[in-house]
Motif scaffolding. Structure first.
Motif, mmCIF file in Angstrom:
data_model
loop_
_atom_site.group_PDB
_atom_site.id
_atom_site.type_symbol
_atom_site.label_atom_id
_atom_site.label_comp_id
_atom_site.label_asym_id
_atom_site.label_seq_id
_atom_site.Cartn_x
_atom_site.Cartn_y
_atom_site.Cartn_z
ATOM 1 N N ARG A 100 0.847 -1.200 0.000
ATOM 2 C CA ARG A 100 0.000 0.000 0.000
ATOM 3 C C ARG A 100 0.876 1.241 0.000
ATOM 4 O O ARG A 100 0.642 2.196 -0.731
ATOM 5 C CB ARG A 100 -0.912 0.001 1.226
ATOM 6 N N MET A 152 2.593 1.661 -3.454
ATOM 7 C CA MET A 152 1.663 2.119 -4.490
ATOM 8 C C MET A 152 1.315 3.590 -4.279
ATOM 9 O O MET A 152 1.059 4.320 -5.222
ATOM 10 C CB MET A 152 0.383 1.280 -4.447
ATOM 11 N N LYS A 153 1.272 3.986 -3.033
ATOM 12 C CA LYS A 153 0.855 5.351 -2.725
ATOM 13 C C LYS A 153 1.932 6.375 -3.094
ATOM 14 O O LYS A 153 1.622 7.460 -3.540
ATOM 15 C CB LYS A 153 0.545 5.448 -1.218
ATOM 16 N N GLU A 179 6.724 6.747 -7.813
ATOM 17 C CA GLU A 179 6.365 7.122 -9.171
ATOM 18 C C GLU A 179 6.806 6.054 -10.142
ATOM 19 O O GLU A 179 6.316 5.967 -11.259
ATOM 20 C CB GLU A 179 7.043 8.447 -9.534
ATOM 21 N N LYS A 196 5.332 2.434 -14.136
ATOM 22 C CA LYS A 196 4.445 3.050 -13.164
ATOM 23 C C LYS A 196 3.780 1.970 -12.321
ATOM 24 O O LYS A 196 3.497 0.863 -12.810
ATOM 25 C CB LYS A 196 3.367 3.853 -13.893
ATOM 26 N N PRO A 197 3.475 2.291 -11.075
ATOM 27 C CA PRO A 197 2.905 1.283 -10.176
ATOM 28 C C PRO A 197 1.668 0.599 -10.750
ATOM 29 O O PRO A 197 1.559 -0.639 -10.698
ATOM 30 C CB PRO A 197 2.562 2.088 -8.925
ATOM 31 N N GLU A 198 0.763 1.393 -11.345
ATOM 32 C CA GLU A 198 -0.472 0.765 -11.816
ATOM 33 C C GLU A 198 -0.231 -0.205 -12.968
ATOM 34 O O GLU A 198 -0.932 -1.211 -13.111
ATOM 35 C CB GLU A 198 -1.523 1.845 -12.189
ATOM 36 N N ASP A 199 0.792 0.088 -13.775
ATOM 37 C CA ASP A 199 1.136 -0.846 -14.841
ATOM 38 C C ASP A 199 1.778 -2.102 -14.296
ATOM 39 O O ASP A 199 1.470 -3.218 -14.702
ATOM 40 C CB ASP A 199 2.094 -0.185 -15.845
ATOM 41 N N ARG A 235 1.526 -3.511 -11.396
ATOM 42 C CA ARG A 235 0.669 -4.419 -10.630
ATOM 43 C C ARG A 235 -0.197 -5.279 -11.535
ATOM 44 O O ARG A 235 -0.732 -6.303 -11.120
ATOM 45 C CB ARG A 235 -0.184 -3.653 -9.614
ATOM 46 N N ARG A 236 -0.388 -4.869 -12.799
ATOM 47 C CA ARG A 236 -1.170 -5.678 -13.737
ATOM 48 C C ARG A 236 -0.301 -6.624 -14.550
ATOM 49 O O ARG A 236 -0.800 -7.416 -15.318
ATOM 50 C CB ARG A 236 -1.953 -4.748 -14.682
ATOM 51 N N TRP A 283 -1.460 -7.093 -1.876
ATOM 52 C CA TRP A 283 -1.338 -5.943 -2.770
ATOM 53 C C TRP A 283 -2.256 -4.847 -2.327
ATOM 54 O O TRP A 283 -3.380 -5.021 -2.062
ATOM 55 C CB TRP A 283 -1.656 -6.364 -4.219
#
Lengths: 331, 301, 256
Positions: C212, C215-216, C219, C234-237, C239-240, C256
């Motif tokens: 957490r 992710m927060k 960058e 990037k974190p959002e990329d 994690r997928r 996660w």
């Protein structure tokens, strides 16, 4: 034990006692007190290496020997005035320390201990074998002249007493300043955790070597005084047992300078007090060493915390402090 | 060549004695991280006890030379083991949780105490060992005349070292000693009585050291009360040379040191032999900072 | 421009490959996270950057200068400060002196000026104390400045390590599991502290298991497995990324 609280009055009391002592005791005890002063010089300098930086060094007698022999050779062969050789004796010991410590400084704890013992033995054997034809073999060197201080000849016990104890006083002051500085803290960090110290930006090798060189310089100067007082020196005065005594003095002291002084009095004075037991005195001495360590495993007087004028800085609000730390770079 | 081989054998005999004493240092260090400076003086005590038993009790008359040798050997080992045990209880156990150097100073005090105790009891002169025990045969080996006593000392030290290795490696007690050496806390949690292991180590180490003292008496025929100081220092050097805490290391270090010294004395100069031994030690430590067989423990960050 | 660049760095221990041909960049002024399952070699990478280990191959370039193989204190002087995963404070020394350890390399007084207490030395000493007190205010430990560091709570000890690192004026700070052992509340505060560090213009590179937190604030993420990079971005990329999910599910039950 409330030794901690009465430390300042104890220090002053000791200083006063030392000042008037020569008028209170006979020639024999005065001589013992000169010895104690010499050992105090050695122990104070070893304290920088062993007590403050935590380097296991049991070979301080080697540096003492280098200083004493430097003075003796310069004085008897080249007729240098004894006191003029003191800085040179210090430098000779310091250079010797730098040369021998450089390759071994990274060794850990007990490995360093045996190497430093080895250095004492090598130095003693080299002196015995009359290395370079200068050291006079097992007889040593005799006929070292008395020091003169601006025309004033130092030869009596009481004069040596004040010479030695003035040096101790100056050393106390200088080492005190060192302890309360960046340098002293660096040694302390290394003693606590050398990897963390290096990781914070302290050049560990540099400071360990600096401690060695500084301690050796002092031991070398003590060597000058020793040579001048005895007027004759021999390899057996610088054997492993001497190193052991200085080492034990520092460990028993607990690390503070006042502790070193008290511990020196105990270690050097006690065998003299035990003279009446003649043959058994070293037996009692050995037993006392065990007993004292068991009585105070942490040593007599651990160093006092350093003090900082930081209380005033507490009033700043944490917000303001954050701004000031951020400086102009806040985005 | 013949001189070289003789020096080598002499070095092995002396080195074997160093190794026996070094085992005491290294085992104690292994379990307690303490340099037992009094160990060299226990070695002296062994030599003097052996002398007393041989001279005053007429053991040789009762048991014959070989029987006497064995009996004295066992008795000396047992008595010095007892001294070691008492030493640990009195001088080291109270300091187990104190700084390491405090225990070192206590050990130095114990060393001074023992040395002077021996001097007070026996006097400051040197003593000659009775020579009826000294094997007077010589063996012809590879064209050399080897004194029997030299072979006897080499044989006895090798036998003791093999026995100790077997004990440490093969028995449950040996495993406990190894466990305490690695991590006393964990060993305690696994149900090992750490106090007992330490006591045991203080029986075995000094026992071997005392036996080594007896061997020096027989080998050189002469003892004095300060001998523990120099032999102790040499044996400690040997233990460090091999990597302190490491049992095979102490054996290797002892033998190596003995040979180096013998060769230095034979080929360089007798007067410099101790200095050369220390120089070799320093050189080896510069190349291998934890000794020849010492572990290179990379500190976890 | 990238402040720190690793080029094909490898580190072996005996036969074990701890870091395998790793390359990545850390941009100036960013917060970058280095993540991966246990034993992936994250701390080894840190130790290579900080000079505790020397990589067998590759280059580590900081601010245009190759730093691989330099001694740790040199690297601190160049502007990389670190904290340790296993807290390594000087436990018996007071909090302030721990912070002063970080300041040490920015001070100049030599042996003689320390012995004779020159006025420059005393001024420098005062300035260092003031600066370190500021850093203690920054992490919220100023009131405890005189207490021994070993007596602080676990979370506070981690903050003190950060203060000690900041006192050396770093351009890049390397945090090894800064939230390890912290409770939720402390972790939330830590997020702000890390952002404040970045806002001071200091680049942050961190290892963290608390996803957490990662992710927060990060960058950019770099994901390691078996010493090699399996994903970055990037974190959002990240994690997928199926490889990442596989690595994590295969290793242990990290949330996660």
């Amino acid at each position: 034990m409330k030794l901690q609280d009465i430390r300042t009055p104890m220090g002053f009391g000791l200083a006063f006692l030392l000042l008037v002592l020569p008028f209170l005791c006979n020639a024999y005890w005065l001589d013992v007190c000169v010895s104690i002063g010499l050992y105090a010089l050695l122990a104070l300098s070893l304290n920088v290496i062993l007590g403050q930086a935590g380097i296991f060094h049991m070979g301080h007698a080697a540096f003492f020997a280098v200083g004493a022999y430097t003075t003796s050779i310069l004085n008897t062969l080249y007729h240098w005035p004894v006191l003029w050789t003191m800085p040179l004796a210090g430098c000779a010991a310091a250079f010797f320390a730098l040369a021998v410590a450089r390759p071994i400084i990274h060794l850990r704890g007990d490995y360093l201990l045996i190497v430093t013992i080895g250095i004492v033995e090598i130095v003693r054997i080299a002196l015995l074998n009359d290395v370079g034809g200068l050291t006079g073999g097992s007889n040593g060197i005799f006929g070292i002249s008395r020091p003169t201080f601006f025309g004033f000849r130092i030869s009596k016990g009481i004069q040596f007493y004040y010479l030695v104890w003035c040096m101790v006083g100056v050393s106390l002051l200088l080492f005190h300043c060192l302890w309360h500085s960046r340098f002293g803290r660096a040694l302390n960090y290394i003693k606590e955790d050398d990897i963390a110290a290096e990781g914070c930006g302290v050049n560990v090798t540099h400071y360990k070597l600096a401690a060695f060189v500084l301690g050796a310089f002092w031991a070398g100067m003590a060597g000058t005084v020793y040579a001048a007082k005895m007027t004759t020196i021999a390899p057996e005065s610088f054997n492993f047992m001497e190193s052991v005594i200085i080492f034990a003095v520092v460990i028993l002291s607990g690390g503070s300078q006042l502790g070193v002084l008290i511990s020196t009095f105990l270690f050097i004075g006690l065998p003299e007090l035990l003279r009446e037991f003649s043959n058994a005195r070293m037996l009692i001495f050995g037993f006392a060493m065990m007993a004292m360590m068991i009585w105070r495993p942490q040593g007599l007087l651990p160093p006092r915390r350093r003090r900082y004028q930081a209380g005033a800085l507490l009033d700043r609000s944490s917000c303001a402090a954050r701004e000031s730390v951020r400086g102009g770079s806040a985005v | 060549m013949e001189q070289f081989l003789q020096q080598l054998l002499n070095g092995l005999a002396v080195g074997g004695i160093y190794a026996l004493v070094a085992l005491g240092y290294t085992m104690v260090y292994g379990v307690m991280k303490l340099i037992n400076f009094a160990h060299g003086d226990i070695f002296t005590i062994g030599a003097y006890l052996g002398l007393t038993l041989l001279v005053s009790c007429n053991i040789a008359g009762m048991l014959g030379p070989v029987g006497a040798l064995l009996a004295v050997f066992v008795m000396v080992a047992l008595l010095t083991a007892l001294v070691g045990y008492l030493l640990e209880r009195v001088a080291y156990r109270p300091l187990r949780n104190a700084g390491r150097l405090s225990a070192v100073v206590s050990a130095l005090g114990a060393s001074i105490f023992f040395q002077n105790a021996v001097m007070l009891i026996y006097g400051a002169r040197f003593y000659v060992y009775p020579d009826f025990l000294r094997p007077d045969f010589t063996v012809h080996l590879l064209g050399l005349n080897v004194p029997g006593v030299r072979l006897l000392v080499i044989g006895a030290t090798v036998a003791l070292m093999l026995a100790l290795s077997a004990f440490i490696q093969r028995t449950r007690t040996g495993a406990a000693i190894r466990a305490v050496a690695i991590d006393p806390g964990a060993a305690q949690l696994m149900g090992i009585n750490v106090d007992r292991v330490i006591s045991l180590v203080f029986l075995i180490g000094p026992g071997l050291g005392g036996a080594a003292g007896l061997m020096v008496g027989i080998y050189y025929g002469q003892i004095d009360f300060t001998m523990g100081w120099s032999y102790g220092l040499k044996a400690f050097t040997a233990a460090i040379l091999g990597g302190i805490g490491n049992i095979p290391g102490a054996m290797l270090g002892g033998l190596l040191l003995g040979v180096i010294e013998a060769l230095a004395a034979g080929y360089v100069a007798m007067a410099w032999k101790d200095a050369i031994a220390f120089m070799v030690l320093i050189l080896i430590l510069i190349i291998r900072p934890t000794g020849i067989l010492g572990e290179r423990t990379a500190e976890k960050l | 421009m990238s402040l720190l660049r690793l080029e094909e760095v490898s580190k072996f221990f005996g036969g074990l490959v701890a870091v395998n041909d790793l390359s990545f960049d850390v941009e100036e002024g960013s917060i970058v996270g280095l993540i991966g399952p246990n034993g992936a070699g994250k701390t080894t990478v840190f130790n290579c950057i900080t000079g505790n280990y020397t990589p067998e191959t590759g280059r580590i370039v900081f601010d245009g200068k190759s730093i691989a193989g330099l001694q740790p204190h040199r690297i601190v002087e160049l502007g990389i400060a670190r904290t340790f995963q296993t807290i390594r404070l000087f436990g018996r020394l007071p909090v302030l002196e721990n912070t002063l350890a970080g300041r040490h390399c920015r001070m100049k007084a030599g042996l003689l000026s320390c012995m004779f207490r020159t006025s420059a030395q005393r001024r420098e000493e005062r300035e260092a104390v003031a600066r370190c007190m500021d850093e203690l205010h920054f992490v919220g430990l100023a009131k405890q400045y005189a207490e021994p560091a070993g007596g602080l709570a676990y979370g506070s000890q981690r903050l003190l390590e950060i203060a000690r690192a900041l006192a050396s004026d770093p351009r890049l700070i390397i945090l090894d599991e800064p939230a390890g052992g912290m409770n939720d509340q402390e972790t939330v505060a830590l997020v702000d502290t890390i952002k404040d560090i970045r806002n001071r213009g200091i680049t942050v590179l961190l290892i963290e298991h608390d996803m957490r937190l990662v992710m927060k604030i990060c960058e950019k993420l770099i994901v390691l497995e078996h010493g090699a990079m399996i994903a970055h971005g990037k974190p959002e990329d990240v994690r997928r990324n199926p490889e990442v999910i596989e690595a994590y599910l295969g290793a242990d039950d990290e949330k996660w």
